[in-house]
Every structure is written in C-alpha cells, then in structure tokens.
Write a protein that holds these residues in place. Sequence first.
Motif, PDB file in Angstrom:
ATOM      1  N   ASN A  78       0.859  -1.182   0.000  1.00  0.00           N
ATOM      2  CA  ASN A  78       0.000   0.000   0.000  1.00  0.00           C
ATOM      3  C   ASN A  78       0.893   1.230   0.000  1.00  0.00           C
ATOM      4  O   ASN A  78       1.696   1.424   0.896  1.00  0.00           O
ATOM      5  CB  ASN A  78      -0.907   0.006   1.235  1.00  0.00           C
ATOM      6  CG  ASN A  78      -1.822   1.212   1.260  1.00  0.00           C
ATOM      7  OD1 ASN A  78      -1.396   2.323   1.548  1.00  0.00           O
ATOM      8  ND2 ASN A  78      -3.091   0.985   0.949  1.00  0.00           N
ATOM      9  N   GLY A  81      -2.729   4.752  -0.377  1.00  0.00           N
ATOM     10  CA  GLY A  81      -4.079   4.645   0.128  1.00  0.00           C
ATOM     11  C   GLY A  81      -4.206   5.210   1.528  1.00  0.00           C
ATOM     12  O   GLY A  81      -3.305   5.092   2.356  1.00  0.00           O
ATOM     13  N   SER A  95      -2.577  -4.092  -2.669  1.00  0.00           N
ATOM     14  CA  SER A  95      -3.532  -3.014  -2.928  1.00  0.00           C
ATOM     15  C   SER A  95      -2.783  -1.701  -2.766  1.00  0.00           C
ATOM     16  O   SER A  95      -2.613  -1.199  -1.658  1.00  0.00           O
ATOM     17  CB  SER A  95      -4.709  -3.103  -1.948  1.00  0.00           C
ATOM     18  OG  SER A  95      -5.380  -4.333  -2.092  1.00  0.00           O
ATOM     19  N   THR A  96      -2.319  -1.172  -3.880  1.00  0.00           N
ATOM     20  CA  THR A  96      -1.393  -0.043  -3.827  1.00  0.00           C
ATOM     21  C   THR A  96      -2.104   1.288  -3.610  1.00  0.00           C
ATOM     22  O   THR A  96      -1.513   2.239  -3.129  1.00  0.00           O
ATOM     23  CB  THR A  96      -0.572   0.030  -5.114  1.00  0.00           C
ATOM     24  OG1 THR A  96      -1.460   0.154  -6.238  1.00  0.00           O
ATOM     25  CG2 THR A  96       0.262  -1.233  -5.284  1.00  0.00           C
ATOM     26  N   GLY A  98      -6.323   3.243  -3.119  1.00  0.00           N
ATOM     27  CA  GLY A  98      -7.652   3.016  -2.572  1.00  0.00           C
ATOM     28  C   GLY A  98      -7.779   3.571  -1.175  1.00  0.00           C
ATOM     29  O   GLY A  98      -6.870   3.431  -0.347  1.00  0.00           O
ATOM     30  N   ASN A 113      -7.933  -2.553  -5.618  1.00  0.00           N
ATOM     31  CA  ASN A 113      -7.499  -1.155  -5.616  1.00  0.00           C
ATOM     32  C   ASN A 113      -8.654  -0.152  -5.662  1.00  0.00           C
ATOM     33  O   ASN A 113      -8.476   0.981  -6.064  1.00  0.00           O
ATOM     34  CB  ASN A 113      -6.575  -0.903  -6.803  1.00  0.00           C
ATOM     35  CG  ASN A 113      -5.193  -1.489  -6.597  1.00  0.00           C
ATOM     36  OD1 ASN A 113      -4.563  -1.267  -5.570  1.00  0.00           O
ATOM     37  ND2 ASN A 113      -4.735  -2.278  -7.556  1.00  0.00           N
ATOM     38  N   VAL A 129     -11.286  -4.225  -8.413  1.00  0.00           N
ATOM     39  CA  VAL A 129     -10.864  -2.837  -8.625  1.00  0.00           C
ATOM     40  C   VAL A 129     -12.045  -1.882  -8.527  1.00  0.00           C
ATOM     41  O   VAL A 129     -11.907  -0.697  -8.775  1.00  0.00           O
ATOM     42  CB  VAL A 129     -10.169  -2.667  -9.996  1.00  0.00           C
ATOM     43  CG1 VAL A 129      -8.898  -3.480 -10.044  1.00  0.00           C
ATOM     44  CG2 VAL A 129     -11.094  -3.048 -11.137  1.00  0.00           C
TER      45      VAL A 129
END
Length: 340
Positions: A78, A81, A95-96, A98, A113, A129
Amino acid sequence: MKTKFFLMAGLLVTAFGYSQTTTYYPAPTGTYPTGAAGTGGARSVHVGNLAGSNAVTGTGDAQSAWNVFVGEQAGQDNQSGDSNVYVGGHAGENSTVGNNNVYVGMNAGLNSNGSSNVFIGASAGAVNVGSESVMVGNLAGANNTEDDNTFIGRMAGQNSLGKGNVFLGHEAGRDETGDNKLYIDNSETTSPLIYGEFDTGRLVFNAERVGIGYDGNSEFGEFPSFSGTPDLSSYRLFVRGGILAEEVRIRTYTNWPWPDYVFAADYKLMPLAEVAQYISDNGHLPNMPSAKEVETEGLELGNIAKLQQEKIEELTLHLIEQKEEIETLKKQVQLLLNKK
C-alpha cells in the motif's frame, strides 16, 4: 508474558506520542518472506510480518496515511491509500491505492485497488478494482471489477462482471455478467428464487407458490388445501385479504373459447321453454355453476366471464327471435284490421 506486556505497553506509548505504531512477529522458517512491518506512511498502525512494509511517506496524495494493517503482509505494497483498515493474513496485500476500505479476513481485498469498500470473509473482494461495494462471505465478490455491488453469502457474486447488483445467498449471482440485478437464492442458478432488475423495475418470483397477507395474527398462515375439488396444485399465488387493482386482464385457456360460437349457424339454441324447465328443476341457468358450487369451489374468473358472455349472446338471439315473432304478429294483426 511480562516482556510482551511491556512491549505492547511501549507500543501504545509510541502510538499515542507519535501517531505511528509498527511491530512484527517472526514469520515461520522456510520460503515465507520475512521482515519488519512497514515504517512508512503517517499516523498508521502496522502489526504483523511485512504488514504495510512498502507504505510510502510523502506529501499530499503521494503517501499512505491513517491506515490500520494487522496480519502477515496485510496492506503490503500500500503506497498511497488512506484511511484503510486491513485485518487478516494478506488482507489488502498488493492493494497499492484506494481509500476508506475495510478488509477483514484471510486474503480479503487481496490485489484490490478500489475505494470505500467493505470486504469481510476469506478472499472476499479479492482481485477487485471496483468501489463502494459490500461483499460479505468467503470468496464473495472475488474477481468482480465493477462498482456499487452488494454481495452477501459464500461465493456470492464471485466472477461476476456487472455493477449495481445485489446478490444474497450462497453462490447467488455467481458468474452473472449483467448490471443492476437482484438475485436471492442459495445456489448459482440463473433463475433464482427472487430475481429483479433495478433499471427496468422488473421483479420475478421463480417459485411454485407465493403467498401474500396475514391471517389476523400477524402471520401468513397456511395455503389453501391442495386436496379435493377443485385441484389447486397448479395455482402459484395466494393473497390472504383480497386484491385491489385499477385494472385486471385475464388470458383464458385455449379450452375456454370466447363464445362467438353462439352465433354460428350450427349452434343449437335451447328453446325458452326448455330453459324455463331447466331453471325450475335446477335453480340456475344451464351451463352455469350453482350457488353451492361457487360456495365450495369459488369462481374461475376467466371461465365465468366466458359463460356469462355465452348467456348474453344466447339472450340476444332469443330477443331477435322474439322481435321477429312480434313483427310477424303485427303484420297478421294489421291484415285482420284491414279486412274489417
């Protein structure tokens, strides 16, 4: 135990003092990646082996902030986010981006994401996504890529591709590709017990029997008996308390032809004298149900409308005959008058 207690106490002091908490427990030996929980990001809590390990500290949108990642590799990678809560091994891993997500469960939100999602259950919302969705249950919504979905149940909405859908039940809506659908069932059937389309306002009950109403005790009660006469087993809807409608259209069965046959040349119209005798003997018109039959069996509206039309057309033929006889009598009377 005392060591762990003081360690956690120290972490709490760190959290309150600097709004940043980071710790990890040693991972099992072998091929598992091991490393400290991430120290990047701002005002975040990272607990677990590699939890939040690649969180980025920066300015503006280029940072990870206000996150809580708990579990092995939870929130790993992450980078930008904000305001996320990932709890469970690999929850939110990869989940890079969001924001405002809640992922709870092993692999929940893995490789996802989107933003403003709630995924609860093992692999719930994995590889997703989309945004603003709620997915509850193991594998619920896994591999779905669209927004505004609500999936509740194990594998509900798994591999579905649409948006704006509501799927409730075990495997409900699984593999559905359309948008704005309602599925309520406990299987992956394409004909669920309750099916709807939000965009068209369509609602379908794929049920053998549907009941509406209550019996005075705030309960529906029982369906009418299927034994005896008439046979009610083919009826699908029972409404206790009556139906109020502005318009009702009934499609008659093919074995209930509309009585234009009365006007056919070969139709045998019962003479009025025979009609009178039939009424005297039976207390109702020929080919019409008796009061007792109606009381015990009710009325089939399509059939009774057809029978009433039959009587109207027969009565019309009798009136025509009577008019012809009257005209004949008038002419005969006029002839007698002329002779005088």
